[in-house]
Scaffold this active site. Sequence first.
Site, PDB file in Angstrom:
ATOM      1  N   GLU A 100      -5.502   4.873 -62.043  1.00 24.39           N
ATOM      2  CA  GLU A 100      -4.601   4.533 -60.798  1.00 24.39           C
ATOM      3  C   GLU A 100      -5.084   5.391 -59.381  1.00 24.39           C
ATOM      4  O   GLU A 100      -5.202   6.452 -59.675  1.00 24.39           O
ATOM      5  CB  GLU A 100      -2.886   5.568 -61.254  1.00 24.39           C
ATOM      6  CG  GLU A 100      -2.527   4.415 -62.155  1.00 24.39           C
ATOM      7  CD  GLU A 100      -0.775   4.689 -62.658  1.00 24.39           C
ATOM      8  OE1 GLU A 100      -0.652   5.375 -61.681  1.00 24.39           O
ATOM      9  OE2 GLU A 100      -0.617   4.534 -63.772  1.00 24.39           O
ATOM     10  N   HIS A 103       3.317   4.266 -72.656  1.00 26.51           N
ATOM     11  CA  HIS A 103       3.231   4.699 -70.471  1.00 26.51           C
ATOM     12  C   HIS A 103       5.000   5.538 -70.562  1.00 26.51           C
ATOM     13  O   HIS A 103       5.835   4.415 -70.033  1.00 26.51           O
ATOM     14  CB  HIS A 103       2.794   3.240 -70.637  1.00 26.51           C
ATOM     15  CG  HIS A 103       2.992   3.699 -68.460  1.00 26.51           C
ATOM     16  ND1 HIS A 103       1.793   3.655 -68.411  1.00 26.51           N
ATOM     17  CD2 HIS A 103       3.509   4.293 -67.765  1.00 26.51           C
ATOM     18  CE1 HIS A 103       2.157   4.225 -66.539  1.00 26.51           C
ATOM     19  NE2 HIS A 103       2.853   4.735 -66.025  1.00 26.51           N
ATOM     20  N   GLU A 145      10.009   2.141 -59.623  1.00 28.43           N
ATOM     21  CA  GLU A 145       9.488   3.156 -59.429  1.00 28.43           C
ATOM     22  C   GLU A 145      10.111   4.352 -60.182  1.00 28.43           C
ATOM     23  O   GLU A 145      10.368   5.262 -60.034  1.00 28.43           O
ATOM     24  CB  GLU A 145       9.048   3.528 -58.220  1.00 28.43           C
ATOM     25  CG  GLU A 145       6.994   2.702 -58.125  1.00 28.43           C
ATOM     26  CD  GLU A 145       5.967   2.807 -58.845  1.00 28.43           C
ATOM     27  OE1 GLU A 145       6.188   4.313 -59.230  1.00 28.43           O
ATOM     28  OE2 GLU A 145       5.769   2.208 -59.507  1.00 28.43           O
ATOM     29  N   TRP A 146      10.215   4.521 -61.552  1.00 24.63           N
ATOM     30  CA  TRP A 146      11.019   5.437 -62.843  1.00 24.63           C
ATOM     31  C   TRP A 146      12.258   5.702 -61.647  1.00 24.63           C
ATOM     32  O   TRP A 146      13.063   5.225 -61.279  1.00 24.63           O
ATOM     33  CB  TRP A 146       9.527   6.611 -62.241  1.00 24.63           C
ATOM     34  CG  TRP A 146       8.583   5.522 -63.095  1.00 24.63           C
ATOM     35  CD1 TRP A 146       7.602   5.247 -62.929  1.00 24.63           C
ATOM     36  CD2 TRP A 146       8.738   5.681 -64.970  1.00 24.63           C
ATOM     37  NE1 TRP A 146       6.067   5.046 -63.577  1.00 24.63           N
ATOM     38  CE2 TRP A 146       7.725   5.194 -64.863  1.00 24.63           C
ATOM     39  CE3 TRP A 146       9.853   5.085 -65.633  1.00 24.63           C
ATOM     40  CZ2 TRP A 146       7.359   4.361 -66.147  1.00 24.63           C
ATOM     41  CZ3 TRP A 146       9.478   4.961 -66.467  1.00 24.63           C
ATOM     42  CH2 TRP A 146       8.311   4.016 -67.330  1.00 24.63           C
ATOM     43  N   GLN A 193       7.470  -0.909 -66.663  1.00 23.72           N
ATOM     44  CA  GLN A 193       7.992  -0.949 -64.891  1.00 23.72           C
ATOM     45  C   GLN A 193       7.726  -2.150 -63.958  1.00 23.72           C
ATOM     46  O   GLN A 193       8.563  -2.940 -63.061  1.00 23.72           O
ATOM     47  CB  GLN A 193       7.381  -0.275 -64.392  1.00 23.72           C
ATOM     48  CG  GLN A 193       7.441   1.385 -63.633  1.00 23.72           C
ATOM     49  CD  GLN A 193       5.923   2.257 -63.535  1.00 23.72           C
ATOM     50  OE1 GLN A 193       5.421   2.395 -63.951  1.00 23.72           O
ATOM     51  NE2 GLN A 193       6.150   2.400 -62.303  1.00 23.72           N
ATOM     52  N   ASN A 222      -0.447   7.968 -71.556  1.00 27.71           N
ATOM     53  CA  ASN A 222      -0.813   7.303 -70.269  1.00 27.71           C
ATOM     54  C   ASN A 222       0.288   8.797 -68.675  1.00 27.71           C
ATOM     55  O   ASN A 222       1.240   8.951 -69.247  1.00 27.71           O
ATOM     56  CB  ASN A 222      -0.412   6.273 -69.067  1.00 27.71           C
ATOM     57  CG  ASN A 222       0.052   6.338 -67.834  1.00 27.71           C
ATOM     58  OD1 ASN A 222      -0.508   6.527 -67.085  1.00 27.71           O
ATOM     59  ND2 ASN A 222       0.847   7.068 -67.026  1.00 27.71           N
ATOM     60  N   GLU A 223      -0.764   9.410 -68.651  1.00 21.93           N
ATOM     61  CA  GLU A 223      -0.513  11.176 -67.930  1.00 21.93           C
ATOM     62  C   GLU A 223       0.728  11.780 -68.737  1.00 21.93           C
ATOM     63  O   GLU A 223       1.823  11.818 -68.121  1.00 21.93           O
ATOM     64  CB  GLU A 223       0.554  10.373 -67.096  1.00 21.93           C
ATOM     65  CG  GLU A 223      -0.207   9.522 -65.868  1.00 21.93           C
ATOM     66  CD  GLU A 223       0.499   9.467 -64.290  1.00 21.93           C
ATOM     67  OE1 GLU A 223      -0.329   9.298 -63.496  1.00 21.93           O
ATOM     68  OE2 GLU A 223       1.610   9.408 -64.298  1.00 21.93           O
TER      69      GLU A 223
END
Length: 448
Positions: free
Chosen positions: A353, A126, A408-409, A25, A170-171
């Site tokens: 986050e 990530h 942001e993706w 990112q 991450n996530e």
Amino acid sequence: MTPAAKTSPPWPADFVWGVSTSAFQIEGATQADGRGPSIWDRRCLIQGKVAAGDTADVACDHYHRWPEDVALMKALGVDAYRFSVSWPRVLPRGRGGPNPAGLDFYDRLVDALLEGGITPWLCLYHWDLPQALQDLGGWTNRDCAGWFADYTTLVARRLGDRVGHWLTFNEFSVFTMFGFAIDWAAPGITDREAHLKAIHHVNLAHGLAVQGLRALVPGARIGAVHNRQRVFPEGEREENQEAAALLSEHWNDVFPDPQILGFYPPRTARLIEPYVRAGDMARICQPLDFFGLNHYGPIFARADPGWTWGYAWGDAPETRVRPEIGWAVFPEVFRDELVELTRRYRLPVFITENGCGGGSDAPDPTGAVNDPHRIAYLTLYTEAMKEAMAAGADVRGYFVWSLLDTFEWGSGYGQRFGLVHVDFKTLKRTPKASFDWYRALIQARRGQ
């Protein structure tokens, strides 16, 4: 000092204040110095997958401008910085020979953080899987767990003498669900079997990585980053309640439960059994030092048979939209989640986050960037965190997403979460009003 900082009760002296980013990112330089392509580089080239046709080819150009970004963190006064390593930057083909230039970049970054009194928190994954591994099946291929373990070994041997805080992924739920069940992320597959395979193989990769880090980095503090948000049914329909229950299991439970408690939740356990081999659950369930939580707000679910699992994202009640923020916000859900995490998993919790997006952040005629919506959101959520701690939640730190406005993706550059405004044409950095708010909050903790 801002009024919010003046009125906040004191925080524990050892509470960790930080900021977070991720490699894809912010780094840019996607074809520089031997970096290989990732699945997100590929997705950015597919028409309609990213807003406005944006790519991360330049992003914030952190790869070249990292000294300026470290200086911003020093000015902010944070204790720690959570960042990710780009797997394709250090292993362009995902395995085999490493890329010395990529490893050198992270050497320089870690050294600068330590020199600035900022503790590095390193996240190994990530979402930027090397495309070369995706061509071999990616996370649907069980071998990917071993490839990730090898990558972990490479990074640990290079940086483990200076990095003491490690996060494996991450996530988990976001990139597996949106990559293999809902086409909102790379690699853009929508298939139940692929989703189940990815869940189990990523869990296995996490366990193998923790084993490797324990062996290679004595004394390391190791955890993982989970997105957990309560899932509510949209309205009162019974089918929406069932959709919410299944979505909640896939979103909240299928990763932390096997990793920490040693078993899959009931709806998933019978379906994932064909992909579980003898000894897998013991490999997955490794001792951890903390629980990393990413949280923005709850999810609302509705039934939709046209979606892979029969659930779809619903709408939050309009009555919960805060005009000064522009979002439906639920700080009480955040508070309750922190209390529940402590009860369920019995690990110290770090908020890895939390933050507020907005597309309108821009310099005014004087050059200042005022973002009162973000200050309002962060005030509500940090106060909710304080309430959770008073109720027994074992929260040890808080990282704002994000230091910078980022790619942001799927939203491209249309959503800005940063404490620092980035002009994506000139790459100029401008601290926002929220930057000053957060700095005052940190200084108040230190009695400055």
